[in-house]
Design a protein around this motif. Structure first.
Motif, PDB file in Angstrom:
ATOM      1  N   ILE A  31       0.860  -1.177   0.000  1.00 37.06           N
ATOM      2  CA  ILE A  31       0.000   0.000   0.000  1.00 37.06           C
ATOM      3  C   ILE A  31       0.903   1.235   0.000  1.00 37.06           C
ATOM      4  N   THR A  32       0.825   2.021  -1.060  1.00 37.99           N
ATOM      5  CA  THR A  32       1.635   3.226  -1.163  1.00 37.99           C
ATOM      6  C   THR A  32       0.916   4.385  -0.474  1.00 37.99           C
ATOM      7  N   VAL A  33       1.593   5.000   0.489  1.00 42.41           N
ATOM      8  CA  VAL A  33       0.995   6.066   1.278  1.00 42.41           C
ATOM      9  C   VAL A  33       1.851   7.325   1.144  1.00 42.41           C
ATOM     10  N   THR A  34       1.205   8.448   0.826  1.00 34.54           N
ATOM     11  CA  THR A  34       1.944   9.698   0.662  1.00 34.54           C
ATOM     12  C   THR A  34       1.703  10.685   1.805  1.00 34.54           C
ATOM     13  N   GLU A  35       0.630  10.472   2.586  1.00 39.40           N
ATOM     14  CA  GLU A  35       0.350  11.408   3.673  1.00 39.40           C
ATOM     15  C   GLU A  35       0.472  10.735   5.033  1.00 39.40           C
ATOM     16  N   MET A  36       0.987  11.478   6.007  1.00 36.78           N
ATOM     17  CA  MET A  36       1.175  10.944   7.344  1.00 36.78           C
ATOM     18  C   MET A  36      -0.098  11.091   8.160  1.00 36.78           C
ATOM     19  N   SER A  52      -0.074 -17.235   8.163  1.00 38.16           N
ATOM     20  CA  SER A  52       0.820 -16.320   8.879  1.00 38.16           C
ATOM     21  C   SER A  52       0.678 -14.929   8.281  1.00 38.16           C
ATOM     22  N   PHE A  53       0.857 -13.914   9.140  1.00 40.32           N
ATOM     23  CA  PHE A  53       0.618 -12.539   8.719  1.00 40.32           C
ATOM     24  C   PHE A  53       1.709 -11.637   9.274  1.00 40.32           C
ATOM     25  N   SER A  54       2.081 -10.628   8.479  1.00 42.40           N
ATOM     26  CA  SER A  54       3.096  -9.672   8.892  1.00 42.40           C
ATOM     27  C   SER A  54       2.853  -8.351   8.169  1.00 42.40           C
ATOM     28  N   VAL A  55       3.382  -7.262   8.731  1.00 46.46           N
ATOM     29  CA  VAL A  55       3.346  -5.957   8.070  1.00 46.46           C
ATOM     30  C   VAL A  55       4.750  -5.363   8.121  1.00 46.46           C
ATOM     31  N   VAL A  56       5.255  -4.937   6.955  1.00 44.45           N
ATOM     32  CA  VAL A  56       6.565  -4.290   6.898  1.00 44.45           C
ATOM     33  C   VAL A  56       6.438  -2.924   6.229  1.00 44.45           C
ATOM     34  N   TYR A  57       7.375  -2.050   6.591  1.00 38.69           N
ATOM     35  CA  TYR A  57       7.402  -0.691   6.043  1.00 38.69           C
ATOM     36  C   TYR A  57       8.681  -0.510   5.236  1.00 38.69           C
ATOM     37  N   GLN A  58       8.517   0.115   4.081  1.00 35.81           N
ATOM     38  CA  GLN A  58       9.627   0.370   3.165  1.00 35.81           C
ATOM     39  C   GLN A  58       9.541   1.851   2.769  1.00 35.81           C
ATOM     40  N   GLU A  59      10.660   2.575   2.920  1.00 36.70           N
ATOM     41  CA  GLU A  59      10.633   4.002   2.579  1.00 36.70           C
ATOM     42  C   GLU A  59      10.261   4.238   1.119  1.00 36.70           C
ATOM     43  N   SER A  60      10.876   3.453   0.212  1.00 31.06           N
ATOM     44  CA  SER A  60      10.565   3.557  -1.215  1.00 31.06           C
ATOM     45  C   SER A  60      10.812   2.203  -1.857  1.00 31.06           C
ATOM     46  N   GLY A  86      -6.740  -5.693  12.805  1.00 25.44           N
ATOM     47  CA  GLY A  86      -5.564  -4.953  13.225  1.00 25.44           C
ATOM     48  C   GLY A  86      -5.465  -3.639  12.494  1.00 25.44           C
ATOM     49  N   GLN A  87      -4.505  -2.823  12.926  1.00 27.20           N
ATOM     50  CA  GLN A  87      -4.300  -1.547  12.258  1.00 27.20           C
ATOM     51  C   GLN A  87      -2.886  -1.073  12.512  1.00 27.20           C
ATOM     52  N   VAL A  88      -2.447  -0.184  11.645  1.00 27.63           N
ATOM     53  CA  VAL A  88      -1.132   0.429  11.793  1.00 27.63           C
ATOM     54  C   VAL A  88      -1.269   1.911  11.468  1.00 27.63           C
ATOM     55  N   LYS A  89      -0.598   2.724  12.259  1.00 25.33           N
ATOM     56  CA  LYS A  89      -0.630   4.166  12.036  1.00 25.33           C
ATOM     57  C   LYS A  89       0.502   4.549  11.094  1.00 25.33           C
ATOM     58  N   VAL A  90       0.199   5.386  10.119  1.00 26.22           N
ATOM     59  CA  VAL A  90       1.195   5.831   9.151  1.00 26.22           C
ATOM     60  C   VAL A  90       1.977   6.994   9.758  1.00 26.22           C
ATOM     61  N   ARG A  91       3.242   6.734  10.091  1.00 26.53           N
ATOM     62  CA  ARG A  91       4.093   7.782  10.670  1.00 26.53           C
ATOM     63  C   ARG A  91       4.953   8.446   9.598  1.00 26.53           C
ATOM     64  N   ASN A  92       5.209   7.708   8.518  1.00 23.66           N
ATOM     65  CA  ASN A  92       6.036   8.225   7.428  1.00 23.66           C
ATOM     66  C   ASN A  92       5.440   7.809   6.097  1.00 23.66           C
ATOM     67  N   PRO A  93       5.584   8.631   5.060  1.00 21.84           N
ATOM     68  CA  PRO A  93       5.159   8.212   3.728  1.00 21.84           C
ATOM     69  C   PRO A  93       6.024   7.040   3.278  1.00 21.84           C
ATOM     70  N   GLY A  94       5.482   6.190   2.428  1.00 18.63           N
ATOM     71  CA  GLY A  94       6.237   5.037   1.940  1.00 18.63           C
ATOM     72  C   GLY A  94       5.305   3.910   1.564  1.00 18.63           C
ATOM     73  N   ILE A  95       5.838   2.695   1.612  1.00 14.36           N
ATOM     74  CA  ILE A  95       5.063   1.518   1.214  1.00 14.36           C
ATOM     75  C   ILE A  95       4.867   0.629   2.440  1.00 14.36           C
ATOM     76  N   TYR A  96       3.612   0.417   2.794  1.00 13.76           N
ATOM     77  CA  TYR A  96       3.249  -0.465   3.901  1.00 13.76           C
ATOM     78  C   TYR A  96       2.756  -1.761   3.276  1.00 13.76           C
ATOM     79  N   THR A  97       3.460  -2.869   3.550  1.00  6.86           N
ATOM     80  CA  THR A  97       3.158  -4.129   2.879  1.00  6.86           C
ATOM     81  C   THR A  97       2.573  -5.142   3.847  1.00  6.86           C
TER      82      THR A  97
END
Length: 130
Positions: A31-36, A52-60, A86-97
């Motif tokens: 999921i590409t996110v541009t706004e915090m 199994s489930f996981s969430v990772v964050y990638q700057e770009s 579940g949920q995750v808060k977007v602290r930085n723009p980037g890709i949340y996978t």
């Protein structure tokens, strides 16, 4: 791999999506996110058995995998018995996978039924104050 933007998730409405994950493989939803300040939420269940489930964050997209930040470590979920939320808060723009991992299953393919939502923060400006 199903790349999504925040707008596409907002346009999902209330409908559920389905992933078919073969045995010994995994599926990812970047999921590409541009706004915090946004909150990405998910609800999912699997059939048959667990996933199994996981969430990772990638700057770009250029960020090497070993520099990605694990927000939710890989966890085996009994999502065939109960709905996982579940949920995750977007602290930085980037890709949340979101990663749905079935690599532990040598013979059984799984279906994952999921729903995603994005919430923008409510900013109180005091305009309704008497």
């Amino acid at each position: 791999k199903i790349p999504l933007t925040v707008e596409e998730i907002i346009n999902f409405g209330e409908s559920n999506r389905e992933l078919f994950i073969k045995s010994s493989t995994y599926s990812i939803i970047p999921i590409t996110v541009t706004e915090m300040g946004l909150t990405i939420s998910w609800i999912f269940s699997s059939d048959p058995k667990s996933i199994s489930f996981s969430v990772v964050y990638q700057e770009s997209e250029d960020t090497p995998l070993d520099q990605c930040k694990v927000l939710i470590p890989m966890t085996r979920c009994n999502s065939h018995k109960e709905t996982i939320r579940g949920q995750v808060k977007v602290r930085n723009p980037g890709i949340y996978t979101l990663i749905f991992d079935n690599t532990f299953s040598r013979f059984i393919s799984k279906r994952v039924f999921y729903h995603l939502a994005v919430e923008r923060p409510v900013i109180y400006d005091g305009s309704d104050f008497p």
